[in-house]
Design an enzyme around this catalytic site. Structure first.
Site, PDB file in Angstrom:
ATOM      1  N   CYS A  98      -4.376  12.825  13.590  1.00 56.25           N
ATOM      2  CA  CYS A  98      -4.896  11.598  13.516  1.00 56.25           C
ATOM      3  C   CYS A  98      -4.642  10.845  14.815  1.00 56.25           C
ATOM      4  O   CYS A  98      -4.062  11.094  15.402  1.00 56.25           O
ATOM      5  CB  CYS A  98      -4.584  10.987  12.233  1.00 56.25           C
ATOM      6  N   ILE A 127       8.777   6.826  16.889  1.00 58.50           N
ATOM      7  CA  ILE A 127       8.143   7.575  15.459  1.00 58.50           C
ATOM      8  C   ILE A 127       6.978   8.383  15.664  1.00 58.50           C
ATOM      9  O   ILE A 127       6.912   9.673  15.460  1.00 58.50           O
ATOM     10  CB  ILE A 127       8.013   6.690  14.454  1.00 58.50           C
ATOM     11  N   LYS A 149       0.958  -1.116   0.006  1.00 63.10           N
ATOM     12  CA  LYS A 149       0.181   0.030   0.080  1.00 63.10           C
ATOM     13  C   LYS A 149       1.015   1.309   0.121  1.00 63.10           C
ATOM     14  O   LYS A 149       0.544   1.966  -0.748  1.00 63.10           O
ATOM     15  CB  LYS A 149      -0.895  -0.119   1.295  1.00 63.10           C
ATOM     16  N   ASN A 150       1.659   1.359   1.000  1.00 68.09           N
ATOM     17  CA  ASN A 150       2.697   2.451   1.096  1.00 68.09           C
ATOM     18  C   ASN A 150       3.726   2.752  -0.428  1.00 68.09           C
ATOM     19  O   ASN A 150       4.243   3.765  -0.075  1.00 68.09           O
ATOM     20  CB  ASN A 150       3.414   2.555   2.340  1.00 68.09           C
ATOM     21  N   ARG A 158      -8.473  -0.211   4.859  1.00 64.72           N
ATOM     22  CA  ARG A 158      -7.857   0.813   4.309  1.00 64.72           C
ATOM     23  C   ARG A 158      -6.455   0.286   3.821  1.00 64.72           C
ATOM     24  O   ARG A 158      -5.764   0.568   2.579  1.00 64.72           O
ATOM     25  CB  ARG A 158      -7.444   1.773   5.125  1.00 64.72           C
ATOM     26  N   ARG A 194       1.221  14.654  13.470  1.00 68.01           N
ATOM     27  CA  ARG A 194       1.700  14.445  12.090  1.00 68.01           C
ATOM     28  C   ARG A 194       1.686  15.686  11.240  1.00 68.01           C
ATOM     29  O   ARG A 194       0.926  15.585  10.357  1.00 68.01           O
ATOM     30  CB  ARG A 194       0.882  13.352  11.453  1.00 68.01           C
ATOM     31  N   PRO A 195       2.478  16.688  11.717  1.00 69.42           N
ATOM     32  CA  PRO A 195       2.668  17.769  10.684  1.00 69.42           C
ATOM     33  C   PRO A 195       3.352  17.521   9.490  1.00 69.42           C
ATOM     34  O   PRO A 195       3.948  16.228   9.422  1.00 69.42           O
ATOM     35  CB  PRO A 195       3.289  18.825  11.643  1.00 69.42           C
ATOM     36  N   ILE A 196       3.363  18.277   8.350  1.00 70.61           N
ATOM     37  CA  ILE A 196       3.716  18.299   7.079  1.00 70.61           C
ATOM     38  C   ILE A 196       4.822  19.592   6.950  1.00 70.61           C
ATOM     39  O   ILE A 196       5.031  20.052   5.648  1.00 70.61           O
ATOM     40  CB  ILE A 196       2.741  18.249   6.087  1.00 70.61           C
ATOM     41  N   ASP A 197       5.178  20.012   7.751  1.00 72.05           N
ATOM     42  CA  ASP A 197       5.980  21.376   7.835  1.00 72.05           C
ATOM     43  C   ASP A 197       7.247  21.057   6.895  1.00 72.05           C
ATOM     44  O   ASP A 197       7.983  21.784   6.081  1.00 72.05           O
ATOM     45  CB  ASP A 197       6.470  21.838   9.228  1.00 72.05           C
ATOM     46  N   ARG A 256      -4.552  10.504   5.008  1.00 75.70           N
ATOM     47  CA  ARG A 256      -3.328  11.690   4.942  1.00 75.70           C
ATOM     48  C   ARG A 256      -2.518  11.606   3.966  1.00 75.70           C
ATOM     49  O   ARG A 256      -1.932  12.782   3.341  1.00 75.70           O
ATOM     50  CB  ARG A 256      -2.523  11.375   6.166  1.00 75.70           C
ATOM     51  N   ASP A 305       5.108   0.784  12.007  1.00 74.77           N
ATOM     52  CA  ASP A 305       3.946  -0.036  11.474  1.00 74.77           C
ATOM     53  C   ASP A 305       3.774  -1.491  11.967  1.00 74.77           C
ATOM     54  O   ASP A 305       2.854  -2.079  11.525  1.00 74.77           O
ATOM     55  CB  ASP A 305       3.880   0.038   9.842  1.00 74.77           C
TER      56      ASP A 305
HETATM   57  N1  EPU Z   1       7.001  14.741  10.729  1.00 74.65           N
HETATM   58  C1  EPU Z   1       7.229  16.029  11.256  1.00 74.65           C
HETATM   59  N2  EPU Z   1       7.210  16.797  10.127  1.00 74.65           N
HETATM   60  C2  EPU Z   1       6.747  16.563   8.831  1.00 74.65           C
HETATM   61  C3  EPU Z   1       6.793  15.039   8.760  1.00 74.65           C
HETATM   62  C4  EPU Z   1       6.942  14.234   9.500  1.00 74.65           C
HETATM   63  O1  EPU Z   1       7.159  16.212  12.338  1.00 74.65           O
HETATM   64  O2  EPU Z   1       6.929  17.356   7.939  1.00 74.65           O
HETATM   65  C5  EPU Z   1       6.958  13.636  11.898  1.00 74.65           C
HETATM   66  C6  EPU Z   1       5.707  12.870  12.126  1.00 74.65           C
HETATM   67  O3  EPU Z   1       4.770  13.570  12.911  1.00 74.65           O
HETATM   68  C7  EPU Z   1       6.231  11.640  12.686  1.00 74.65           C
HETATM   69  C8  EPU Z   1       7.580  11.472  11.958  1.00 74.65           C
HETATM   70  O4  EPU Z   1       7.918  12.872  11.533  1.00 74.65           O
HETATM   71  O5  EPU Z   1       6.222  11.556  13.950  1.00 74.65           O
HETATM   72  C9  EPU Z   1       7.702  10.360  10.968  1.00 74.65           C
HETATM   73  O6  EPU Z   1       6.555  10.652  10.200  1.00 74.65           O
HETATM   74  P1  EPU Z   1       6.636  10.118   8.408  1.00 74.65           P
HETATM   75  O7  EPU Z   1       6.698  11.549   7.722  1.00 74.65           O
HETATM   76  O8  EPU Z   1       7.983   9.605   8.037  1.00 74.65           O
HETATM   77  O9  EPU Z   1       5.215   9.534   8.148  1.00 74.65           O
HETATM   78  P2  EPU Z   1       4.416   9.656   6.977  1.00 74.65           P
HETATM   79  O10 EPU Z   1       5.261   9.729   5.676  1.00 74.65           O
HETATM   80  O11 EPU Z   1       3.206  10.469   7.252  1.00 74.65           O
HETATM   81  C10 EPU Z   1       4.549   6.934   6.475  1.00 74.65           C
HETATM   82  C11 EPU Z   1       3.549   5.822   6.444  1.00 74.65           C
HETATM   83  C12 EPU Z   1       3.025   5.319   7.676  1.00 74.65           C
HETATM   84  C13 EPU Z   1       4.309   4.813   8.500  1.00 74.65           C
HETATM   85  C14 EPU Z   1       5.308   6.287   8.647  1.00 74.65           C
HETATM   86  C15 EPU Z   1       6.410   5.844   9.384  1.00 74.65           C
HETATM   87  C16 EPU Z   1       2.997   6.115   3.984  1.00 74.65           C
HETATM   88  C17 EPU Z   1       1.506   6.486   3.265  1.00 74.65           C
HETATM   89  N3  EPU Z   1       2.440   6.164   5.276  1.00 74.65           N
HETATM   90  O12 EPU Z   1       3.805   8.034   7.028  1.00 74.65           O
HETATM   91  O13 EPU Z   1       2.084   4.424   7.477  1.00 74.65           O
HETATM   92  O14 EPU Z   1       3.802   4.800   9.883  1.00 74.65           O
HETATM   93  O15 EPU Z   1       5.640   6.366   7.228  1.00 74.65           O
HETATM   94  O16 EPU Z   1       7.332   4.574   9.020  1.00 74.65           O
HETATM   95  O17 EPU Z   1       3.631   5.849   3.678  1.00 74.65           O
HETATM   96  C18 EPU Z   1       0.573   2.871   7.908  1.00 74.65           C
HETATM   97  O18 EPU Z   1       0.666   2.107   6.913  1.00 74.65           O
HETATM   98  O19 EPU Z   1      -0.231   2.248   8.989  1.00 74.65           O
HETATM   99  C19 EPU Z   1       1.204   4.097   8.273  1.00 74.65           C
HETATM  100  C20 EPU Z   1       0.813   4.947   9.366  1.00 74.65           C
END
Ligand code: EPU
Length: 417
Positions: A117, A327, A22-23, A397, A122-125, A93, A305
């Site tokens: 969530c 994480i 999926k990811n 999902r 989970r910010p996207i900064d 997301r 995960d």
């Molecule tokens: N973070 C920030 N700022 C950002 C981005 C991330 O502070 O701009 C923080 C997040 O809040 C978190 C950490 O960094 O605490 C890691 O987050 P990451 O961005 O790596 O997570 P993600 O990309 O949103 C993906 C997977 C998740 C998986 C995580 C960690 C996808 C679609 N989702 O999420 O998968 O847990 O990486 O490996 O690839 C799942 O499949 O159940 C799932 C949640």
């Protein structure tokens, strides 16, 4: 709302084939936005997050067809809009993955901010800062990120923390940017490597995916490609735990064992037998597995995960397992549901202390997110009596026909509509 009813006590036996990841499929579908020429993806899991992405792409004016099972053909030739609306981002997301490709291809993107969530804020900064460094003008208004850029330009970007979708978003933006982009402290996850493989097949110039430093030399345009999505390492890991926790003996086919070594090693540490032969993994549970502590880390560390599923297993291991979640700040929602089934788990900040083995008994429980749901199903497989897992939409999902496939391994599990 559907529920799953599981009657515990069966040792699982037989073989099961892993679905596509999926990811990896989600960013691959977003990457198809980068080219006006169709992209064909094989081994796409038929799960709800993929259906949501299909809807999102259709809203953008992109044609998404399913010529055969597990194959998706995406034709972004008619890309007409650049907005990812709140209603879709709210349910998934990963919709934020269209931000980089839309901006790179059309110079504009309007994407709803995902918000928090069930597993954390989970910010996207980092996504936003990176795009700004590439010359994008970004404003956040009315809950939306609005980004514009004439043409993105290459930049030297250092992620201040490792982010999987952040790395993917900036990688997709960089392939069409002018000049060279260097992404430092990039995520090493195999899904990033899979995305880079697709982008290269589309004509992108990417080096170093799977290492902390990814170099991208931007090109003017990308062409079409056909790509097979990698096997799902988390689904494979979930089946591994299913075999181990039921003290069963199962074979997992079509996996990429190199992508799930930390899970395999953790189970071996508990005494569970795991044998790898090419793309097959055999797991055989043992009567009295030993407790082993686990700490989640970015790849190649123990994946967040898999944390919930491993916690279900730990309730059956002899001794104290300390499970540390590094994480996400709020990813222990399954613990209290496991406790309702009889587990002994204490949460201390980012640590869950699990004492085992405990006899679990079936109960009504609630899945709070995808992996929490998987954890409760696994617990249900060993619990005495019936477990009813509510809010199965979380499981749908990301797991394809989970109950059918566990059923083929002998589990007594049924979906209640
Ligand atoms: N973070 C920030 N700022 C950002 C981005 C991330 O502070 O701009 C923080 C997040 O809040 C978190 C950490 O960094 O605490 C890691 O987050 P990451 O961005 O790596 O997570 P993600 O990309 O949103 C993906 C997977 C998740 C998986 C995580 C960690 C996808 C679609 N989702 O999420 O998968 O847990 O990486 O490996 O690839 C799942 O499949 O159940 C799932 C949640």
């Amino acid at each position: 709302m559907d529920k799953l009813k599981i009657t515990g006590g069966v040792r699982l036996e037989g073989s099961v084939t892993v679905s596509g990841a999926k990811n990896a499929a989600l960013p691959a579908m977003a990457a198809a936005l980068l080219s006006p020429v169709p992209v064909e993806l094989g081994n796409v899991p038929m799960v709800n997050d993929i259906r949501t992405t299909r809807k999102l792409l259709a809203e953008l004016g992109v044609r998404v067809t399913l010529p055969e099972d597990h194959t998706v053909r995406i034709d972004a030739g008619g890309l007409a809009r650049c907005e990812a609306p709140y209603e879709l981002v709210r349910t998934m997301r990963a919709s934020v993955l269209v931000l980089g490709p839309l901006l790179a291809r059309t110079g504009r993107a309007r994407v709803s901010l995902p918000g928090g969530c069930a597993i954390g804020a989970r910010p996207i900064d980092s996504h936003i800062r990176g795009l700004e460094k590439m010359g994008a003008d970004i404003r956040t208004e009315h809950g939306y990120v609005e980004a514009t850029a004439r043409r993105l330009r290459g930049a030297d970007i250092l992620f201040d923390r490792v982010t999987v979708t952040g790395t993917e978003n900036l990688l997709m933006a960089a392939v069409l940017a002018e000049g060279e982009t260097i992404l430092r402290n990039s995520a090493l996850e195999p899904e990033v490597v899979d995305l880079a493989r697709l982008l290269s097949a589309m004509g992108a110039d990417v080096e170093g995916a799977g290492t902390p430093t990814i170099r991208v030399r931007g090109v003017r345009e990308l062409h079409g490609a056909s790509h097979r999505v990698m096997p799902d390492r988390i689904e494979a890991g979930t089946f591994l735990v299913a075999g181990a926790v039921t003290k069963g003996n199962i074979e997992i086919l079509g996996a990429e064992p190199a992508t799930l070594l930390s899970t395999v090693e953790k189970l071996r540490e508990t005494g569970v037998l795991v044998e790898i032969d090419g793309d097959r993994i055999r797991v055989a549970g043992v009567e009295a597995p030993r407790a082993a502590s686990a700490t989640t880390r970015e790849h190649p560390g123990f994946p967040t995960d898999m944390q919930a599923q491993y916690m279900a297993f730990s309730t059956q291991a002899c001794g104290v397992s300390v499970i540390t979640e590094n994480i996400f700040e709020n990813r222990f929602m399954h613990a209290s549901e496991l406790v309702r089934m009889g587990a002994r788990i204490r949460i201390e900040g980012a640590r869950a202390i699990v004492e085992g083995p405990t006899r679990l008994s079936g109960a009504n429980v609630i899945a709070s997110d995808l992996r929490a749901g998987a954890s409760l199903v696994l617990a249900g497989l060993v619990a005495e009596g019936d477990t009813v897992v509510n809010r199965v939409y979380h499981l749908d999902r990301g797991y394809e026909r989970l109950e059918e496939r566990l059923g083929m391994l002998g589990a007594r599990i049924e979906r209640i509509h």
